[in-house]
Design a protein around this motif. Structure first.
Motif, mmCIF file in Angstrom:
data_model
loop_
_atom_site.group_PDB
_atom_site.id
_atom_site.type_symbol
_atom_site.label_atom_id
_atom_site.label_comp_id
_atom_site.label_asym_id
_atom_site.label_seq_id
_atom_site.Cartn_x
_atom_site.Cartn_y
_atom_site.Cartn_z
ATOM 1 N N GLN A 1 6.341 0.059 26.924
ATOM 2 C CA GLN A 1 6.424 0.271 25.429
ATOM 3 C C GLN A 1 5.098 -0.462 25.679
ATOM 4 O O GLN A 1 4.000 -1.410 26.757
ATOM 5 N N ARG A 2 4.504 0.634 24.753
ATOM 6 C CA ARG A 2 3.044 -0.026 24.475
ATOM 7 C C ARG A 2 2.047 -0.889 24.259
ATOM 8 O O ARG A 2 2.538 -1.717 23.270
ATOM 9 N N ALA A 3 0.761 -1.953 25.031
ATOM 10 C CA ALA A 3 0.318 -2.790 24.892
ATOM 11 C C ALA A 3 -1.289 -2.884 24.219
ATOM 12 O O ALA A 3 -1.848 -1.827 24.262
ATOM 13 N N LEU B 1 -1.118 -2.674 32.142
ATOM 14 C CA LEU B 1 0.536 -3.205 32.343
ATOM 15 C C LEU B 1 1.548 -1.981 32.582
ATOM 16 O O LEU B 1 0.672 -0.883 32.518
ATOM 17 N N GLU C 1 3.188 3.689 30.117
ATOM 18 C CA GLU C 1 4.104 3.852 29.527
ATOM 19 C C GLU C 1 4.688 4.884 30.606
ATOM 20 O O GLU C 1 5.076 6.071 30.090
ATOM 21 N N ALA D 1 4.904 -0.913 31.886
ATOM 22 C CA ALA D 1 5.820 -0.871 31.209
ATOM 23 C C ALA D 1 6.449 0.166 30.265
ATOM 24 O O ALA D 1 5.984 1.133 30.239
ATOM 25 N N SER E 1 6.024 -5.045 33.356
ATOM 26 C CA SER E 1 6.568 -5.697 33.016
ATOM 27 C C SER E 1 8.384 -5.649 32.766
ATOM 28 O O SER E 1 9.221 -4.534 33.439
ATOM 29 N N THR F 1 7.427 -8.452 24.055
ATOM 30 C CA THR F 1 7.203 -6.969 23.824
ATOM 31 C C THR F 1 5.790 -7.393 25.592
ATOM 32 O O THR F 1 6.003 -8.430 26.173
ATOM 33 N N SER F 2 5.693 -6.206 25.419
ATOM 34 C CA SER F 2 5.067 -5.922 26.447
ATOM 35 C C SER F 2 3.714 -6.106 26.097
ATOM 36 O O SER F 2 3.046 -7.152 26.770
ATOM 37 N N THR G 1 -2.051 0.705 29.315
ATOM 38 C CA THR G 1 -0.786 0.741 29.330
ATOM 39 C C THR G 1 -0.105 1.576 29.986
ATOM 40 O O THR G 1 -0.568 3.166 29.346
#
Length: 303
Positions: free
Chosen positions: A268-270, A264, A277, A266, A225, A249-250, A275
């Motif tokens: 912030q969790r998607a 992903l 984190e 990031a 991200s 946002t994610s 994700t």
């Protein structure tokens, strides 16, 4: 830690991640596929900002200002100004020389891929940096009720105003290079850098065959991200995400790469994809390496 790794990159975020990945896997195992939608022909030179930016980072030649070559001078730009030339696109002298040599090679029939390989070798970049295509693809942005070539939009208009439309001109007639296709097919992991999803990664994905190559690759595909604490650190990402109808946002990043990514990275969790984190701020050499290492380990675990 792995075999071949491919990073898709555009802009500063992608270049920084590529530099961190170089520390993790070594030069021979890293290939970067770079956006060429920002390319511009000016002052008689062919300037390829994203492939050059990545190359400068990999060669440890990047200037502290975040673009151009460290220690470069600007004598030609100053001379052009004295001749009343409208110098709106600033290039250092060595940076201009690179663009002039690239233009010369293209005029003699070389592919963009081969011309850039010569430049990267001269700068002693230890990894391959591949243009996404050898065909001309140019990003245009509609803002203020007119179409702007990308560099003019960013520099002349200041990248301001709501984005009304985006067009990757020439993309439909382009195709991936054999080198790009092979790199994606043989990778152990593919990482989409923390770049603007619309104007930095979007042109790469707009080239017919790239999405298919990503889908067909045996390698897991993860994205990093570009948002840090829900903020954009640099560039016009917010305006382009708003145009695309995606939140900062994610989940917005995951939507940008729907059906392309397996995970992903990031802070912030998607909700839609696995994700990892972690802190994704790449403000130091150690941070770049840590994020690259964690991203690669996460990708390989997904595979």
């Amino acid at each position: 830690m792995s075999g071949p790794v491919v990073v898709l990159a555009g802009g500063t975020g992608g270049a920084k991640l590529a530099r961190g990945m170089l520390d993790v896997v070594g030069g021979d195992s890293l290939t970067v596929i770079a956006n060429t939608g920002d390319d511009i022909e000016i002052y008689g030179a062919y300037v390829s900002p994203d492939p050059d930016l990545v190359t400068f980072w990999l060669a440890d030649r990047i200037d502290d200002r975040g673009w151009g070559l460290a220690g470069d001078t600007f004598n030609v730009m100053e001379a052009l100004k004295r001749l009343s030339v409208d110098v709106w696109f600033n290039l250092g002298d060595e940076d201009l020389a690179i663009g002039l040599e690239r233009a010369r090679r293209l005029d003699h029939g070389e592919r963009l891929t081969d011309a850039h390989a010569v430049i990267a070798s001269a700068l002693k970049a230890p990894s391959r940096v591949l243009p996404m295509t050898d065909a001309p693809v140019r990003t245009h942005v509609m803002a203020h009720d007119r179409w702007w070539p990308f560099q003019e939009y960013i520099i002349r208009s200041g990248g301001k105003g709501p984005v009304q439309d985006v067009d990757f001109r020439g993309a439909r007639n382009a195709e991936p290079t054999p080198e790009t296709t092979e790199a994606l097919a043989t990778a152990d992991a593919i990482v989409i850098g923390p770049s603007n999803p619309v104007i930095s990664i979007g042109p790469i994905l707009a080239v017919p065959g790239i999405r298919e190559a990503l889908a067909d690759s045996k390698a897991p595909v993860v994205a990093v991200s570009p948002f840090v604490g829900g903020r954009v650190l640099k560039g016009p990402t917010a305006a382009f995400m708003e145009w695309a109808g995606r939140p900062l946002t994610s989940d917005g990043i995951a939507q940008s790469y729907d059906q392309l990514i397996d995970g992903l990275v990031a802070d912030q969790r998607a909700s839609a994809v696995p994700t990892l984190e972690i802190d994704v701020l790449m403000d130091t050499e150690d941070a770049r390496r840590r994020i690259a290492e964690d991203t690669l380990r996460f990708a390989l675990a997904l595979g």
